[in-house]
Write an enzyme that holds these catalytic residues in place. Structure first.
Site, PDB file in Angstrom:
ATOM      1  N   HIS A   1     -15.783   8.240 -48.997  1.00  0.00           N
ATOM      2  CA  HIS A   1     -14.496   8.746 -49.450  1.00  0.00           C
ATOM      3  C   HIS A   1     -14.611   9.475 -50.780  1.00  0.00           C
ATOM      4  CE1 HIS A   1     -12.970   6.196 -46.287  1.00  0.00           C
ATOM      5  NE2 HIS A   1     -11.877   6.921 -46.339  1.00  0.00           N
TER       6      HIS A   1
ATOM      7  N   GLU B   1      -6.339  13.196 -43.186  1.00  0.00           N
ATOM      8  CA  GLU B   1      -7.166  12.168 -43.805  1.00  0.00           C
ATOM      9  C   GLU B   1      -8.576  12.682 -44.015  1.00  0.00           C
ATOM     10  OE1 GLU B   1      -4.515   9.975 -44.762  1.00  0.00           O
ATOM     11  OE2 GLU B   1      -6.343   8.764 -44.745  1.00  0.00           O
TER      12      GLU B   1
ATOM     13  N   ASP C   1       2.922  12.598 -27.432  1.00  0.00           N
ATOM     14  CA  ASP C   1       3.992  11.917 -28.137  1.00  0.00           C
ATOM     15  C   ASP C   1       3.364  10.977 -29.173  1.00  0.00           C
ATOM     16  OD1 ASP C   1       6.081  10.387 -29.016  1.00  0.00           O
ATOM     17  OD2 ASP C   1       6.804   9.820 -27.030  1.00  0.00           O
TER      18      ASP C   1
END
Lengths: 394, 394, 394, 394
Positions: C387, C86, C290
């Site tokens: 972004h 990301e 995990d």
């Protein structure tokens, strides 16, 4: 300038001051009071229940029964007084009681007991909070002694601890005898907290009501840990009874329950039953319980399965059933009579009343779940029919 | 062999059959009924409210006020009748009303309206369910016409759709005028569903009550989408008023609210307020509402912040406030009188009553939040003191 | 007829069988594998981590820091490896770490520890269940001995009991050293349950996984009681730092947090933070945790207030942070390197890693909450800008 | 004085700056990096995915299959790449896929689609908020045009409205093609909000992220309304297959599901399944999805019943499955290869991937639910055995 409600500092329950308030309200509203003025109580008996008293509400009470309860405290047949204004409700519960009777009665068990006050303790940081948790455990006996110094009935059973951020939320869990116990535990916890404050210098401050008691609202902490009494009612419904009385089958009832449970899970509902609040509200109102507790008492879970014999095991666990047989409104004349009808007035009767209430909830579920069941036959629309036939008041 | 409760198929509300039931209960319980027998109503007026009638509960009613409401429907000063058995409750609400008065009143807004029936539709698989969702949208007008053919008041506003697995849960949202509307919408939805069944062959079956109405229980779907009326009550509390009346500050109240909100979030509680169920239950009981609705009506959120002027903006949104001014128990004599005291009986009054109820909840919160506030001063323990002084009936 | 994935019963991690699987997949899909084939590990090192191995995923790792942690186990500056796809994410966490540095570091505290297995015990009825609860308490020492006979590390701390219906749900709470402990506690609890079955004849049956562990999902029981490690990270942000680095104020940040918290409460969200899952996922992926635990680890609560000095107290409590520094994927080569970058590989490092993770979450919140803050300045749209500027890969 | 991570403003993905960062980290930590340095990618291909890049994590990928999917977009047999470090996981999913194959495949349906941005709009009071709700509806077409001006792919489908207090929380729901769409919708909603601000003078301010999108966390609003794609996977499991492959019966599996569902309901868990996060995380990691979405994607409901033929209908609805086949990490080399193995890379493949993912979740549930089933046979402890035999890495 607002007009003040008439009030007497000497005796606010004398006929004169009550009449003065009635006249005041009549004048303010232009309404003639007639029925609210009409009551059979000695007004002074309502001191401690209601300030600024001016009358009474009259609420119709009917009876359903007999409800057959195989409890540890309630055993046998009970005729249950229900105060309600919802037509069809008592008829519905009555039908459910027939199913219970024909199935041999509902088995009830009070599983645990804990009324809470839930203080929050505040610290400089999380480490101080964590250390306080250990200190609380180490000093439980003294804290218990402090709390119990205020009451001859209440017993401090446990202090649940939920440390978060720089705070420790707690729940002080008590047994409270025949009283619901909210006030008893408030006083006891206050004394305990003051002792804690005096003896734990790192405590910055505390709030007596931190919110984790979930008083008068549903919550997962109540669902998990209980509040008031946690009670389970169980019944195995023979398939023959379901067929003859409710015209349904174990499989259909279970499927109906699955669909309702899924809806409850998906919406985060506070119970996966049909309408426990209905029966509880009617019984609460008849017996002088605090009606606001309906906000928490109707939380419950339903669980069912088809047994190897092909019958239906059906049960309800109510984790936060708060009811009293002593104190509060239970001593008011009509309320006391209703308790007496079930042999539930006064000392050592709270568990018995709790068990009857749990059985009552089962009766209501069996009746309504069946009426609204999700097979094709439901389109004969028994549920709607019931309301049409018995009418509701409009 | 169980004894059956006496019942008359001809007229179950005659004095004779009521007396017969009273005698039956007296005999069964060994109790002498006296006060429950005492009522001023014509028993036949209770037909449609209560089956197996044998008496009335008398519940004390006091009054708090005036409550200053700046609503769209309720405007001005209201003296609010509250039926309760909880000592200190009315005194507490009364103190909150003083804060409201000195702050210029509470502003109330009914934001939206929707009473639901929530059928679930079942299909062979999820694809059929998904396609049905589109069909429901395409046929909304005809379904609406079908539903509304059963009622002169109810209007079908929307059909919410929640497709999961091989089912489509729905909520049929109605406006219902002055009635709470549970029965009205039940009948309307049944007719609509039967039309759907006749016209959508791929439908396997449906259940009229799929569970997503969350009737008489709290849920997130009610919190998000509303049930009954969704109403917001707002007030800006000047810091001077908080200091003089509640001896607190905007910052302390807001911090107290933060801590209670965090507790509510962590426990999944159905509201982050202090005790909305108390005031609502007292008003519901006085005005003939369905008490079981307390199971859903007390769901709410509190939101506050300190304004740039240093005052406290404080508001409550109740998403599922279900109240009627017509039908149900509102026409019973004492209940009607209580509605009339507020000018809320009968047609076109439901929104007015809703606004008063929302204002009442704010009054209760302001009083109690302050008493249990979490600063050091709380250890003067006003909350416990209040109960000691005014007493509770134990 | 389906083609079976090639598999060797002798050694399923040999280069030959791996090549065979690659060829099989290439043929089945018509795709030429190239990069997934490319890895620096000895394939046999992946035995016990992954069956039917055919290659590796390569995931970019960047670094953010230094993160200044004032922990009990992590003290000083840490450069935190984050594996992510990301864009802008690491830049955002990096910005938050600057705020933390300029505020003197984030204080972290492991508050409690408990990894669960959650068997459910079934009985004939609720009474048998209730009695079993008492028996469990009375026999805790022996049950503990049984459980701990299977592990040199795990310690049974408590057995939580949730009796409902004719069942008793439990949570067996263990401390598990440096391992996450799901398997260790599975084996220990199995032995304990078998002992219980042998010694409690009224037990009908039990299920090793009753569901109340909430493994790999969020829940209120985890929020309340904790799972894995419960950790709090705290920081007091000087108003000057907020102004200079984040161009905001304590009051604005707190208001923003209030609005997000209200949304979380109204929607029943599993946290009231902005994006804890982002940083946790990146750290988990880099360090061999995990990844499915992200399903539970991101549950958390944020709490903030403006201090009397006008600064912002800000903290996050993560109740179910499950991380290991030993076992599982932590020994894989790249994962081990990432742990070593923080001095967190191997024995006695789990608490240190937990503290760094908690500090990391705070960094992400500070950065993003500020960017998306709800004042007018937000319309300069820093969040969207970030972004656009750093791009995301599309 | 903290040392700053080396960074190049010109090209932060050149071999030189990457090497500089590696050296920096090695020096700071005293650790020799070896495996993380080892990657087959062109580092510049990771621009837009990861800032401060210094290496890659290598994660083992295995394969399970074939998974037989009867979808609308995915049809046939799929070999599913799973990146994981949890031993036994792939073996478990593989076993579930066998059950699916022998039952004729899993049927999958994408039920709805909506990616959100969730701005909150603030007003003077609730009335202004309520009026804005109507205005939003009246101006939907223009708002939609504004939002869609920023993207060739995204379509604004609906604006959900949740008015509370003096605010209106919204969810802007978009379809987003093959991208997950968080950024696309962020930009589009910003433009729409700015237009709203320019055209609705009574708006005080707004926040682009009000919190009701529940991004990267579970919530009831996502459960009800969906986020990303809502997908249902269904299968009817013949009793013969359950007996031969899973050694269980429809009734036992359903009972097991009932008990897990009750636990989920009582604890407010975000799903009532066994471990959807496991399979999803492994598939996400292999295919370049945003791992933080595991925080919301694992929310789901399981629903099952025994059919009239005595088989088991079993289905899972995942309301918030967020996956992309284009953009983000999907274009990275190993990730792209994994997508290609399933024919899911690039344009018009998102629904296909979603359907495979839903089928995968079913495979994992069938395998694990059976292993941990709650009948007596469970004490043969298959679940624990599986871990012992295949080992986990410690």
């Amino acid at each position: 300038m607002s007009a003040k409600i008439p009030r007497s500092n000497e005796n606010d329950y004398s006929p004169e001051i009550i009449a003065e308030r009635q006249a005041f309200l009549e004048e303010k509203s232009g309404t003639q009071l007639s029925h609210t003025k009409h009551f059979s109580y000695d007004p002074e008996s309502m001191e401690g229940n209601c300030e600024h008293l001016f009358g009474v509400a009259q609420l119709p009470i009917g009876v359903a029964g007999p409800l057959v309860v195989n409890g540890e405290h309630a055993q046998g047949e009970f005729y249950v007084p229900m105060a309600t204004i919802e037509g069809t409700l008592i008829a519905s519960y009555n039908r459910g009681m027939r199913v219970i009777r024909e199935s041999g009665g509902v088995t009830t068990t009070v599983v645990s007991e804990a009324m809470q006050r839930a203080p929050v303790f505040m610290f400089k940081n999380a480490r101080d909070g964590r250390d306080f948790c250990q200190w609380l455990k180490d000093n439980f006996d003294e804290i218990k002694a402090q709390a119990e110094s205020t009451t001859s009935v209440g017993k401090l059973l446990e202090i649940e601890q939920y440390p978060v951020h720089n705070m420790v939320y707690t729940r002080f869990d008590y047994s409270t005898g025949d009283a619901a116990g909210q006030n008893m535990t408030g006083g006891a916890t206050f004394v305990a907290c003051e002792w804690i404050r005096a003896n734990y210098p790192k405590l910055r401050t505390y709030g007596l009501s931190g919110g984790m008691d979930s008083e008068k609202k549903t919550s997962f902490v109540n669902s998990l840990k209980g509040r008031g009494r946690k009670v389970t009612a169980e019944i195995t419904l023979p398939k023959e009874v379901l067929a003859s009385v409710l015209r349904t089958t174990p499989e259909l009832l279970r499927n109906s329950h699955s669909i309702a449970s899924l809806a409850a899970f998906l919406t985060g509902a506070s119970n996966n039953a049909a309408h426990p609040a209905n029966g509880l509200a009617a019984l609460y109102m008849a017996t002088g319980q605090d009606m606001a507790n309906i906000g928490e008492a109707n939380q419950c879970s339903v669980y069912s399965y088809v047994t190897t014999k092909g019958d239906l095991y059906y049960s309800i666990t109510l984790p936060a059933l708060i009811m009293a047989t002593y104190g509060g409104g239970t001593g008011l004349s009509t309320q006391r009579e209703c308790l007496e009808l079930m042999g539930c007035y006064g000392k050592d009767k709270a568990y018995k009343l709790i068990e009857i209430a749990a059985g009552l909830v089962v009766a209501g579920e069996l009746s309504l779940v069946s009426a609204a069941r999700t097979d094709k036959a439901s389109s004969t629309n028994e549920w709607v029919d019931a309301h049409e036939k018995l009418g509701r008041n409009r």
